[in-house]
Design a protein around this motif. Structure first.
Motif, PDB file in Angstrom:
ATOM      1  N   ASN A 193       0.810  -1.217   0.000  1.00  0.00           N
ATOM      2  CA  ASN A 193       0.000   0.000   0.000  1.00  0.00           C
ATOM      3  C   ASN A 193       0.843   1.267   0.000  1.00  0.00           C
ATOM      4  O   ASN A 193       0.302   2.377  -0.092  1.00  0.00           O
ATOM      5  N   LEU A 194       2.154   1.117   0.084  1.00  0.00           N
ATOM      6  CA  LEU A 194       3.035   2.272  -0.106  1.00  0.00           C
ATOM      7  C   LEU A 194       2.932   2.813  -1.530  1.00  0.00           C
ATOM      8  O   LEU A 194       3.355   3.932  -1.805  1.00  0.00           O
ATOM      9  N   LEU A 195       2.347   2.006  -2.418  1.00  0.00           N
ATOM     10  CA  LEU A 195       2.111   2.477  -3.786  1.00  0.00           C
ATOM     11  C   LEU A 195       1.178   3.685  -3.808  1.00  0.00           C
ATOM     12  O   LEU A 195       1.152   4.434  -4.789  1.00  0.00           O
ATOM     13  N   PHE A 206      -3.429   5.351   3.624  1.00  0.00           N
ATOM     14  CA  PHE A 206      -2.654   4.116   3.774  1.00  0.00           C
ATOM     15  C   PHE A 206      -3.268   3.218   4.850  1.00  0.00           C
ATOM     16  O   PHE A 206      -3.420   2.009   4.645  1.00  0.00           O
ATOM     17  N   VAL A 207      -3.627   3.805   5.988  1.00  0.00           N
ATOM     18  CA  VAL A 207      -4.245   3.023   7.071  1.00  0.00           C
ATOM     19  C   VAL A 207      -5.582   2.455   6.608  1.00  0.00           C
ATOM     20  O   VAL A 207      -5.892   1.270   6.838  1.00  0.00           O
ATOM     21  N   LEU A 225      -6.338  -1.634   6.224  1.00  0.00           N
ATOM     22  CA  LEU A 225      -7.400  -2.339   6.931  1.00  0.00           C
ATOM     23  C   LEU A 225      -8.352  -3.031   5.953  1.00  0.00           C
ATOM     24  O   LEU A 225      -8.817  -4.144   6.199  1.00  0.00           O
ATOM     25  N   CYS A 226      -8.625  -2.359   4.830  1.00  0.00           N
ATOM     26  CA  CYS A 226      -9.467  -2.966   3.804  1.00  0.00           C
ATOM     27  C   CYS A 226      -8.779  -4.203   3.228  1.00  0.00           C
ATOM     28  O   CYS A 226      -9.413  -5.246   3.033  1.00  0.00           O
ATOM     29  N   ALA A 252     -14.847   4.078   7.135  1.00  0.00           N
ATOM     30  CA  ALA A 252     -14.989   5.333   7.881  1.00  0.00           C
ATOM     31  C   ALA A 252     -13.775   6.231   7.656  1.00  0.00           C
ATOM     32  O   ALA A 252     -13.898   7.441   7.423  1.00  0.00           O
ATOM     33  N   LEU A 253     -12.586   5.645   7.719  1.00  0.00           N
ATOM     34  CA  LEU A 253     -11.379   6.417   7.454  1.00  0.00           C
ATOM     35  C   LEU A 253     -11.328   6.874   6.001  1.00  0.00           C
ATOM     36  O   LEU A 253     -10.899   7.999   5.706  1.00  0.00           O
TER      37      LEU A 253
END
Length: 488
Positions: free
Chosen positions: A210-212, A236-237, A241-242, A292-293
């Motif tokens: 996910n750093l992409l 990123f978070v 989580l997803c 939510a995020l």
């Protein structure tokens, strides 16, 4: 009333040994696994589960068992308990499998193991658990005329009627409760769990993909954009989580395929280190927090996050079993991370970056599949379990993957000849150094895969591999020098 045979066994101190299945002989629960298989293979039948349950748990278990099949040889057995049972049987002791699981499941397990003299199980009418199990065993063998191997507080009702208790995988204090009812002959401790198991459940090491999300920010040379960095950290978070939600769902729906794999069989759900029901509960919680995020990130990030989630679900439910489409979908999922990063920043995405990403990640997807084919071929298998590939496809997959990787290098070279490079880079000629580095790295990755050194996931392999690390530094150095100019 006890038969003379059983009374003679008691006198010889060889009372029948009654063994529970779920959570005792196996590190999983067959009711949960049957429900998961039905949800995967016959999803519409999930809607009928409440109706079956209203008719009783025995009916539910029978219906689920009749609609799903399983390979008893792949179940995560308690090997230490199984070894002891074989010793007891070799010594002449009568071993009986007694479980609340449906009889079709119990019989398949008994037939595979070959250590049981008899099988008692739920039959579609009676759910053989708790009081029902205790009554059935007392009726068959007599009160205090059998020893029982169990794992939960529900087994206390059985131990109250037993001569001795063998406690397996018991929670803290269970052995003491059993000792208050009968003599505890032996304990088999539970598998250690802790943080390491949950880290594997969430696949935290996969979050590095996910750093992409940060690539569009860096490709646009907005390194000093603090607000952009903060936005992407939140994204990123949310994305991580997803992704963990999807990993959990994928692991739960792919238990048998994972158990047939030499390394994936050690995953928490496949090995039984973490119960499947905990994954079923955790996944929707993680997804809710992720969404939510994602809504808080703003821009068009949330729709792209939802698209990623839907596509991964479609992949897990079916596309991963379709040859070629599985690898194309994996490449899209990688590229979606870059797209989502641009969406979080409300910035346009370069055609060159998208084209480069698609070909590069398609190559890495083929590396992943090639590594699986190589591993299965070495195990003597002709077809990959849960996939549409035969091990004989290995050379073709290698050719497709190498071609896609070199295509990404061609796209990069063409990009460096565009007008966009002249606007972004002070020394465009320095950026050309990234092309041979990329060609080397792609060749290196495929060479390692061909030699059987590749981790199942090439991204994880690259992070740990020294040559890949050096190639990454050289690639980054070429971009930095191109952007800032020569340091002298």
């Amino acid at each position: 009333m006890s038969s003379p045979v059983f009374l003679q066994d008691i006198q010889l101190n060889t009372a029948p040994l009654i063994v529970d299945l779920d959570g005792t002989l196996i590190h999983t629960d067959m009711l949960h696994e049957s429900a998961l298989r039905v949800s995967r293979d016959r999803p519409l039948d999930v809607l009928r589960i409440p109706l079956w349950l209203l008719q009783g748990k025995a009916v539910l278990k029978s219906e689920l068992a009749s609609r799903s099949s399983f390979d008893a040889s792949l179940l995560p057995y308690n090997e230490s308990l199984l070894a002891w049972l074989k010793e007891e049987r070799a010594a002449g002791r009568r071993i009986v499998l007694c479980t609340a699981s449906d009889r079709s499941i119990a019989q398949a397990v008994a037939d595979h193991l070959g250590v049981f003299d008899d099988v008692l199980a739920s039959d579609g009418a009676v759910n053989l658990a708790g009081d029902n199990k205790a009554d059935a065993l007392a009726q068959h063998y007599g009160h205090g005329n059998f020893d029982y191997v169990g794992n939960s507080s529900a087994d206390l009702k059985v131990w109250r009627r037993a001569r001795k208790a063998i406690v397996v995988n018991g929670a803290r204090g269970l052995a003491q409760k059993a000792a208050a009812l009968c003599n505890v002959e032996r304990e088999f401790p539970p598998q250690p769990r802790g943080f390491a198991a949950w880290r594997k459940v969430l696949r935290v090491h996969q979050w590095m993909k996910n750093l992409l999300l940060f690539v569009p920010l860096m490709a646009a040379h907005r390194i000093a954009d603090i607000d952009g960095w903060l936005t992407l950290v939140l994204a990123f978070v949310s994305f991580s989580l997803c992704a963990s939600t999807v990993y959990i769902a994928n692991d739960l729906l792919d238990l048998e395929s994972d158990r047939a794999h030499p390394r994936k069989r050690l995953r928490p759900f496949a090995s039984g280190a973490v119960p499947a029901w905990q994954g079923v509960v955790l996944a929707p919680v993680l997804l809710a927090v992720s969404l939510a995020l994602g809504a808080f990130v703003g821009g068009t990030f949330l729709p792209w996050l939802l698209f990623y989630f839907v596509l991964t679900c479609v992949y897990s439910w079916g596309l991963k079993r379709v040859i070629l489409l599985d690898c194309i979908t994996l490449a899209m999922l990688y590229t979606l991370r870059i797209t989502a990063g641009a969406a979080a920043l409300s910035m346009p995405l370069s055609f060159w970056l998208l084209a480069f990403s698609v070909f590069l990640f398609l190559s890495l997807a083929f590396v992943k599949r090639y590594a699986e084919l190589k591993s299965q071929a070495l195990s003597g298998k002709q077809k990959v379990h849960g996939r549409g590939y035969y091990t004989s496809d290995e050379p073709l997959v290698l050719n497709l993957g190498v071609t896609a990787g070199y295509a990404s290098a061609v796209v990069l070279a063409l990009y460096l000849n565009s007008e966009v490079v002249l606007e972004l880079y002070e020394r465009p000629e320095a950026v050309w150094g990234a092309v041979p580095v990329l060609i080397f790295w792609i060749s290196w990755i495929w060479m390692q895969a061909h030699r059987g050194h590749m981790h199942d996931d090439p991204v994880v392999f690259a992070v740990k591999d020294r040559a890949s690390q050096l190639a990454g530094l050289a690639f980054g150095a070429a971009l930095v020098v191109g952007a800032l100019g020569w340091p002298w």
